[in-house]
Design an enzyme around this catalytic site. Structure first.
Site, short mmCIF file in Angstrom:
data_model
loop_
_atom_site.label_atom_id
_atom_site.label_comp_id
_atom_site.label_asym_id
_atom_site.label_seq_id
_atom_site.Cartn_x
_atom_site.Cartn_y
_atom_site.Cartn_z
N HIS A 206 33.30 33.36 36.12
CA HIS A 206 34.80 33.08 35.53
C HIS A 206 35.02 34.49 35.10
O HIS A 206 36.48 34.75 35.19
CB HIS A 206 34.50 32.13 34.45
CG HIS A 206 35.60 31.94 33.55
ND1 HIS A 206 35.92 32.77 32.44
CD2 HIS A 206 36.60 31.19 33.61
CE1 HIS A 206 37.02 32.21 31.99
NE2 HIS A 206 37.42 31.31 32.65
N CYS B 25 41.37 32.73 50.94
CA CYS B 25 41.46 33.37 49.43
C CYS B 25 40.40 33.51 48.99
O CYS B 25 39.32 33.71 49.60
CB CYS B 25 42.36 32.38 48.54
SG CYS B 25 41.63 30.64 48.59
#
Lengths: 881, 881
Positions: free
Chosen positions: B462, B836
């Site tokens: 994250h 991506c």
């Protein structure tokens, strides 16, 4: 473009008893055509295809183009054959309109009989047959059925009127009503229809037919039909056929009647006539239960000529279909007609007896006999079951996944400790352990319980896997229940079940009941042995078992296992003094500390393996090296952590720190499997040493151990090579090299391993698909978390036909397996490839494994017979091609 | 079987400057051969291949069969060429023995000069050259090097003796020592060797040579060399070549010398002579730093003839190699020799300037110029950097992963709240947010900080992903530190860093320093624009960006992005009033409640999309529907739960229950992605509506929005079809259908999606590889947990060459991508396929994507130039083939 043929007359299809035709016409339609071809006495008619039904839905519930024209054509043909006319003034034709999909869905969809009746034709029918009573009986039945099925007028409302008439006359059964009585019902029925449906009951027979066909189409998607398909894993895209058939009337008086029969006893397989009939009745009367039907053999006394004909029918049907038949017949004025036949549903016991008997009677070859028994059914024979009769009287309070077959009755208990306590106090205590989910710490509690019920987790959750290994019943992932372990109760809707309340659970269906339902013991007949013997002679795949203890291994041997496909060594780490040493290892800060702790574990592991080698003498035993992440071995509750800390002589803080440092966000994808051995080679070193020492010990005793050492979670050949080196070194160091016949291989559970099988294969001697983890990673589902979406995926959304943890997802996971097998065999033609994981006990998956060329399947001990039979069926089907 | 050729004379290899030869001979050996072929003044010699080195290790550090014979042969040939003899009484030959792998590993491996010196040859050398001083200087140097490298006598001990001699004589530098002084050193040196090594210094030159070759072989695996290879991602299986070359002596007096030079300035790229030399010295003196070398252009004054020659060498080398060269030279009595040349290391700025200048000078074509710049280097230009000089003086306290490039200096702060508070109080406050790991709740704290440091999590954790998105520096997974957020400190070893202490972190290297290191601002030159312009003209893949806000989108546009490859809608759910509505939705017990909450979210989402469409006018914008599991939106701390409960008007218990029911064992594989939309279609319905409404709004303003709506985590085409239906309906309902040009596609991140691409492709308009998740599932790694084993896998165990989260694992994940692309293009030739995920900004991965035929790559804004350059290089390399 020529129009698609939507409608087939019974007599224009030849060889209809094939999958293709059955799928096109529905089973009923196909069998009507088949019987017609076989000159069995079938009233003629035609079938609208299932394709038409699907097209009907695709076009927003409109008839596909051409259907109306074709129905009219086939109807005309039928009229000519019958020399009657629908709505005809001379000789009116009456029709039955019945549903029928590719498999029977009894009672789920709609039927209309006596179609064509109206105020005029009823009179003509009465005149022509001289049987006014039968005419009006048929008319009032038609209005009832049509009203119910097509116009949505509740059946009970018609019954109320009928009951009132009987009461007024002071009679109890329909047949005591006279023609006049019945005739008087008609206007009342029509009034009811008008009132309830807001429309008149249609007098035009063509209109009646069109609406009835619509009703049958529509009945494909009524909720009960959807639910039935879901429960029985039937195709949702199949559609129903519509069978339009000339009516024969069983309600023409004492020389007429109707009945249903099996060609043998479907409960136990005995060769006897098993069925019942009613005189002067139509089909629905047999089911309705107002008049009591009579055993079919009593027909001999009532209509001896017809009975003689029926006896021939029994033989003809079995000879033709080579299977137990379940058929319907109608007698119209002493003339016998067959209205449908289908393969009869049967118990496992009956299935086996019938298959074996039919082989003796030369009706079937051995191959055919084997194909007649559904492997999954064998479960019934191997486990205790809830008594079917008693069970039917109860309503399940919830339904979870049928995670481990069999049934159990016991008192609810909510912690493993309490279960153990109660069991130790009284070993006869019957308990059901109820948990949100189970963890390895609950093992002893699971041992103590009769069965396990969890609110979370799938078919391969901890509870499910362990319970199957124990041969213990388990219902897992009963998502509707909320468990409060602390206070000792669970709730489901309004209901609260407390600690000590009785529960009955059925691990074969997933049902959970309050209270105690009697249990029925399993029985294995000689026929079972016979059939399994045949199966073994045909199958080409070996069947192994997943077993972690000598006890499990023994059970599996009795069930015919030919080796162990998976020994999970981690289960061996949890008991008593071992877990202490395991924890000591985890808490060690250096190699020396770990080695000391492992040295304490070594004798335990050696003993474990020794026992298994002894039982499995000569047979291969695949031993998987330590697999789970280390945090699974540490306690999670504060209390247990404190206890352990003082036991280990470390601070609570330090222990919590270690636990925290081992915590993982996604333990499934974490520091486990061979990754442990890569970073801490001493663990695998100890395990390999224990295996070889145990093998040498057994060899001295005259046993021939055959260990296959399996490296788990390999994704890259370099991982395998490193661990292989450790194992080879242990073989040399223990002196086993050259003395013990062993193999080294790996599990294929990481997609990358399957994709790079060409790299792996030259280095390994065997591969074993771990399809549980392979499914998790290939589909991206965590088996412990998937229930929330996987249940709707399978049940409502049609994303997967079956739960991919129950049956291999052949399109995805299966494709990856195929790629792997192909690459592996090319790179190493001698390689042995198997499957462990619970898919190895699922018949469809077993068949798939055969198809892609695996050498063996492995499953929990109680599923070994299922796998043996499934493997035989796969081999036989394959040979047929 | 003919013997393998282990040894090549410099003059027998033609066209040595190829990958194959460089790999075989090492770069140094290959360039010596290449220079020989080009008639550059190279002292002759021979190279022992890297294969011999590898074979040496394979045979347990023994010379492979035939090597000795071949060395002798080549030595004889050299002796004949040089008309000298090793150990010869007439004219002794002296040798240098130097390592050299396929890429330069400066100073990592060993070198021996002046080999062949012994008590006799030194005298002959002295006589023949008339330079006794040079003779003994060479001899004492040889004993020192040989003693150090071969006999493991510490270099410092020789230095002590030398220093004592200088002190005794009262001089400071070596050259002030006389022949006598040097001669006097010899017995002392020999004594030292005998004492320390327990053996005499060998007088036999052949013995010296064999031992020196061994020493070079051995130096391949000294710890510093292993570490260097690891840090620089060099091949561990390459081996080193051994270059044995006739010595030329730079220490023959004032007409001799030695030097190193770059053909241009490697720091800024300026075309100037950049190097230094020492008169009367051997190679190691330049590096040793006792005497200060002089700038290379000063040679003009000292030895003008030699300088003239050198000027030609600059030109010849650049013309020949078409690249910046870094070369060594020695002058022996006015004669210039080249001892080695290699492509020079350079800064990003220099790389660009040199490439552009060389194109102008017609040394390179545009294609060649593009290939000269390493894409990854561009990072340096786009972010602030720690001042290199200042940094070199400090020692890093720990090193984590280089998770987001750039550098930051600030005060340590341990909670997001506090970071936000401090920042709000003073927006100039410089902060480094230090966390064990970050979660979406920390977003505002991350915004407030200059950089982020975490103890856990990988390149795609994250913290890493969000930081890269923000263009903010981040060091992630610094596993050595233990963070105590509660009490506000972290420890690393003995060191404790408290709240408020200054830290400097380098997100391009992963280094963490105590205190404040000065920052250097990035600069973009006109050359950069020129080069990128060329790159754009060659590349065939489009480069898009991952951006969640109009601000990010703008930055990316400036860096040349041609669209957005990934808008993560979940980031939009976390701020202010939105999170409240999200939580309201989660806590709703029915559809109506959820719809109400979603209605509150709709205007926010619409605004988000509207802003992005405005910025990206006409360019495609791939918007991914909600992806993370819902529990990510609920608070975890008791305090926050209580607060939320009172805010939402629900009981704490109920809230905890909801959170508990949403808890997942493996959230990565849990109830997320399209699975949310399958079960709660209203969520995707709201999102699609917001997208279309925003697009319509922008269209009215004259913008041309081009949304590509992306369904996440699809594993089965049936999932896609269901969500597609929802999107299509929203298009119709909002009136966007026919007005807005949009596409619907899916991410490929579940292996099953890749495997079944033939089923998916006909239904989608685009596919986008989500290689982060695809890697997690294919390799079975959780990116958040993998550090524990992935670090040793890459650094020590050689399982993966590079971290598969940094660079696509081409063998495994890449193979799956290839399978997917092939199947997809076959089933739908019009399909657009991209990537991506952060791999889109990794040059190796970009090249791979080009090779398998993707249409575009997408990466974080700051990596867009890297991807553009890498894509151009891939296209150029491809064209070459």
């Amino acid at each position: 473009m020529t129009e698609k043929q939507w409608v087939y007359s019974f007599d224009e299809v030849k060889g209809a008893n094939t999958q293709e035709w059955i799928f096109k016409l529905g089973n009923k339609g196909a069998q009507l055509a088949e019987m017609t071809e076989s000159k069995l006495p079938v009233p003629q008619g035609f079938t609208i295809t299932t394709e038409a039904c699907n097209q009907f839905y695709d076009e927003g519930k409109k008839w596909p183009s051409g259907l109306e024209k074709q129905v009219k054509e086939k109807l005309e043909k039928l009229e000519k054959q019958m020399k009657k006319e629908l709505g005809g003034k001379e000789s009116p034709l009456f029709l039955s309109v019945r549903s029928g999909s590719y498999v029977s869905m009894p009672g789920m969809m709609d039927t209309v009989l006596n179609l064509g009746m109206n105020d005029e034709t009823v009179e003509i029918f009465a005149k022509k047959t001289g049987n006014e009573r039968a005419a009006y009986d048929s008319y009032r039945r038609f209005i009832t059925m049509f009203g119910d099925v097509v116009m949505e007028v509740k059946h009970a409302l018609f019954e109320e009127i009928l009951d009132a008439a009987k009461e007024a006359k002071g009679v109890k059964i329909d047949t005591d009503l006279s023609a006049e009585d019945l005739k008087a019902l008609i206007p009342k029925y029509k009034e009811l229809v008008k009132k309830e449906a807001g429309e008149d009951f249609p007098q035009d027979p063509w209109e009646q037919l069109k609406l009835s066909i619509n009703a049958v189409f529509n009945s494909w998607n009524v909720p009960r039909a959807i639910a039935y398909r879901r429960i029985n894993n039937l195709r949702k895209d199949a559609g129903t056929g519509v069978n339009v058939q000339a009516m024969v009337f069983g309600n023409m008086g004492e020389t007429s009647g109707t009945g249903v029969s099996f060609t043998r006893n479907p409960a136990n397989g005995t060769k006897e006539h098993y069925g019942e009939f009613l005189i002067n009745a139509q089909g629905e009367d047999v089911v309705a239960g107002i008049r009591t039907p009579r055993p079919v053999d009593e027909l001999k006394e009532v209509l001896p000529e017809v009975y003689k004909e029926l006896l021939e029918i029994y033989e003809t049907l079995e000879k033709h279909y080579k299977d137990l038949q379940d058929f319907e017949f109608t007698i119209e004025d002493k003339k016998l007609y067959l209205l449908q036949t289908r393969n009869g549903k049967r118990t496992a016991q009956a299935a086996i007896k019938i298959a074996v008997d039919m082989e003796k009677e030369k009706l079937l070859t051995k191959e055919e006999a084997i194909l007649k028994v559904k492997p999954a059914q064998l479960d019934q024979l191997l486990h205790k079951q809830l008594d079917e009769v008693a069970k039917k009287k109860e309503e399940a309070i919830t339904k979870g996944l049928p995670a481990s077959p069999g049934a159990a009755v016991g008192k609810a208990v909510f912690t493993a400790e309490k279960a153990k306590e109660l069991f130790e106090a009284n070993s006869k205590e019957k308990l059901i352990l109820v948990r949100t989910e189970t963890s390895p710490e609950d093992i002893e509690g699971m041992h103590a319980a009769q069965g396990i019920l969890t609110a979370r987790g799938g078919m391969t959750s901890h509870a499910a896997v362990v319970a199957r290994g124990m041969g213990k019943c388990c219902v897992a992932g009963a998502g509707d229940i909320t468990v409060n372990e602390k206070e000792g109760f669970f709730t489901v809707g309004e209901l609260k079940v407390n600690d000590g309340d009785w529960l009955s659970i059925d691990g074969s269906t997933g049902e959970v009941f309050e209270g105690q339902i009697p249990l029925v013991e399993p029985t294995l007949s000689g026929d079972f042995e016979t059939l399994m013997g045949w199966a073994d002679s045909f199958r080409t795949m070996k069947v192994k078992t997943n077993a972690d203890t000598p006890k499990d291994a023994k059970i599996a041997l009795e069930f015919g296992a030919e080796g162990i496909g998976l020994v999970r060594t981690e289960h061996m780490f949890f008991e008593g003094a071992r877990i202490k040493a395991v924890r000591e290892m985890i808490l060690s800060e250096n190699l020396e500390g770990r080695k000391n702790a492992l040295a304490k574990l070594l004798p335990f592991q050696k003993e474990d393996f020794s026992g298994i080698f002894e039982v499995m003498d000569k047979l291969p035993v695949i031993i998987r090296l330590l697999d789970p992440p280390l945090h699974e071995f540490l306690p999670h509750e504060d209390k247990d952590i404190e206890e352990l800390a003082s036991e280990m002589g470390v601070s609570v803080e330090k222990l919590k720190q270690t636990a925290a440092s081992l915590h993982e966000f996604n333990p499934m994808l974490g520091f486990r499997g061979c990754r442990l051995g890569m970073v801490y080679p001493e663990i695998n070193e100890m395990q390999a040493t224990a295996i070889f020492q145990a093998a040498l010990e057994q060899k001295e005793k005259g046993v021939t151990p055959n260990p296959w050492i399996e490296v788990p979670l390999v994704g890259n050949v370099k991982e395998f090579l490193k661990i292989k080196e450790i194992i080879k070194k242990a073989a040399v160091d223990t002196g086993a090299e050259g003395k013990i016949d062993y193999k080294i291989g790996t599990m294929v559970e990481v997609p990358r391993a399957a994709l790079t099988a060409d790299k792996l294969a030259p280095e390994v001697e065997f591969l074993s698909f771990g399809t549980n983890d392979l499914t998790q990673m290939t589909c991206g589902f965590s088996r412990d978390d998937a229930a929330k979406f996987l249940k709707p995926y399978v049940e409502d959304l049609d994303v997967y036909k079956r739960d991919p943890f129950q049956s291999i997802d052949q399109e995805g996971v299966g494709l990856l397996m195929e790629i792997c097998v192909e690459k592996a065999r090319k790179a190493n033609p001698k390689i042995e490839i198997g499957i462990c994981g619970e898919h190895g006990g699922d018949p469809e998956s077993v068949e798939f494994c055969h198809r892609i060329g695996l050498n063996d399947v492995s499953c929990s001990p109680f599923r070994v017979p299922i796998a043996r039979l499934a493997a035989a069926q796969a081999a036989i089907k394959d040979k047929k091609k």
